[in-house]
Design a protein around this motif. Structure first.
Motif, short mmCIF file in Angstrom:
data_model
loop_
_atom_site.label_atom_id
_atom_site.label_comp_id
_atom_site.label_asym_id
_atom_site.label_seq_id
_atom_site.Cartn_x
_atom_site.Cartn_y
_atom_site.Cartn_z
N GLN A 63 38.86 29.28 38.12
CA GLN A 63 37.97 28.15 38.36
C GLN A 63 36.55 28.45 37.85
O GLN A 63 35.56 28.16 38.51
N GLY A 64 36.50 29.07 36.70
CA GLY A 64 35.22 29.36 36.06
C GLY A 64 34.49 30.57 36.57
O GLY A 64 33.41 30.91 36.08
N LYS A 65 35.07 31.28 37.55
CA LYS A 65 34.43 32.45 38.12
C LYS A 65 35.21 33.70 37.77
O LYS A 65 36.44 33.73 37.86
N LEU A 66 34.49 34.74 37.36
CA LEU A 66 35.13 36.01 37.02
C LEU A 66 35.54 36.73 38.29
O LEU A 66 34.73 36.98 39.19
N THR A 67 36.82 37.08 38.37
CA THR A 67 37.34 37.74 39.56
C THR A 67 38.40 38.75 39.15
O THR A 67 38.61 38.99 37.97
N GLY A 68 39.07 39.36 40.12
CA GLY A 68 40.11 40.34 39.82
C GLY A 68 39.82 41.67 40.49
O GLY A 68 38.72 41.92 41.00
N TYR A 69 40.81 42.52 40.52
CA TYR A 69 40.69 43.82 41.19
C TYR A 69 39.52 44.64 40.64
O TYR A 69 38.67 45.11 41.40
N SER A 70 39.48 44.84 39.34
CA SER A 70 38.42 45.66 38.75
C SER A 70 37.05 45.02 38.90
O SER A 70 36.04 45.72 39.09
N VAL A 71 36.99 43.69 38.82
CA VAL A 71 35.72 42.98 39.01
C VAL A 71 35.18 43.25 40.41
O VAL A 71 33.99 43.54 40.58
N GLU A 72 36.04 43.17 41.41
CA GLU A 72 35.59 43.39 42.79
C GLU A 72 35.14 44.82 43.01
O GLU A 72 34.18 45.08 43.73
N VAL A 73 35.84 45.78 42.39
CA VAL A 73 35.42 47.17 42.52
C VAL A 73 34.07 47.39 41.85
O VAL A 73 33.16 48.00 42.43
#
Length: 273
Positions: A63-73
């Motif tokens: 939804q236009g936002k960068l996310t994911g496991y590595s992003v959160e770390v």
């Protein structure tokens, strides 16, 4: 702006502050506003550019936002370290070039290999890297049992990815059997259209890749293992100050001793090393 706010708050009829006092007040406001979470001036830790690619479930747009496991770390590391940052996804070749040429750049998810060891400052391991070759399940004309079979087919790989380097070293590029894509979804679409015979992927990413392409996971079939000799990392460019790198490494050590990483990995179905 800070000077205007000060002047607006002065009662009607009071004389104006001197230019010297205004400058001192402004400098004080800037220093206070730039202090990091650890109480240090912002100058001690330059603003970082966090760069990555779309590679679900590690880094991807939702939804236009960068996310994911590595992003959160990566976000957790810089925010806990009190360092200002920007974050963006690019084609991998561009992100990789930025991390090689510019200071104060963090890149992920980057495979750590002997050839890259001295090209970056390695901060934190993210996950195990297992890379396979995938074909369309309906293609009975493709039979890959070993790497020696690859010259018979066209394989799509992300430009400047470590798999690109590995396959090019096997001579596939010179033989015209290597197709370069800007991202994994582009390669998947080429596979579905019959423009290539094989794509590079891993068990973590293939599910999301199929979903993005609008096909069930059963549409593709895993063939042989291409690589299982490295981990994905968060790394800093060589021009990033050593003090900044150490602050980030310290925050990773703190996270590693907490349930945070394991809970995050479970949520994204990622296997930690």
């Amino acid at each position: 702006m800070e000077s205007n706010l000060v002047m607006d708050s002065v009662e009607q009829g009071r004389r104006k502050v001197t230019a010297a006092a205004a400058i001192l007040a402004l400098l004080g406001l800037v220093w206070m506003g730039g202090a990091g979470a650890q109480g240090e001036p912002a100058a001690a830790a330059p603003r970082l550019m966090l760069v990555t690619e779309e590679f679900e479930p590690f880094n991807y747009l939702e939804q236009g936002k960068l996310t994911g496991y590595s992003v959160e770390v990566a976000r957790a590391l810089v925010e806990r370290a009190g360092i200002a940052y920007s974050i963006a996804a690019y084609p991998w070749a561009r992100a990789y070039s930025m991390a090689q040429q510019l200071p104060n750049v963090l890149i992920f998810s980057l495979a750590r290999t002997p050839a890259r060891e001295k090209q970056f400052q390695w901060i934190a391991p993210l996950a195990r890297r297992q890379v396979y070759l995938y074909q369309l399940s309906k293609r009975n004309d493709i039979e890959v049992r070993s790497l020696a079979d690859l010259p018979h087919y066209i394989t799509s790989v992300n430009r400047d990815d470590i798999a690109h380097t590995q396959l090019a070293a096997m001579g596939l590029a010179q033989q015209g059997r290597l197709d370069l894509s800007n991202n994994a979804l582009s390669g998947m679409n080429k596979l579905l259209a019959g423009r290539v015979d094989l794509i590079v992927g891993n068990p973590h990413s293939i599910r999301g890749l199929c979903a993005s392409a609008g096909v069930p996971e059963s549409a593709v079939r895993r063939t042989i293992l291409l690589s299982d000799d490295s981990d994905y990392y968060v790394a800093a460019s060589l021009g990033t100050p050593a003090a900044t790198v150490e602050r980030l490494r310290e925050q990773y050590r703190v996270l590693r001793g907490s349930p945070f990483l394991h809970q995050l990995a479970a949520r994204y179905h990622v296997a930690l090393r």
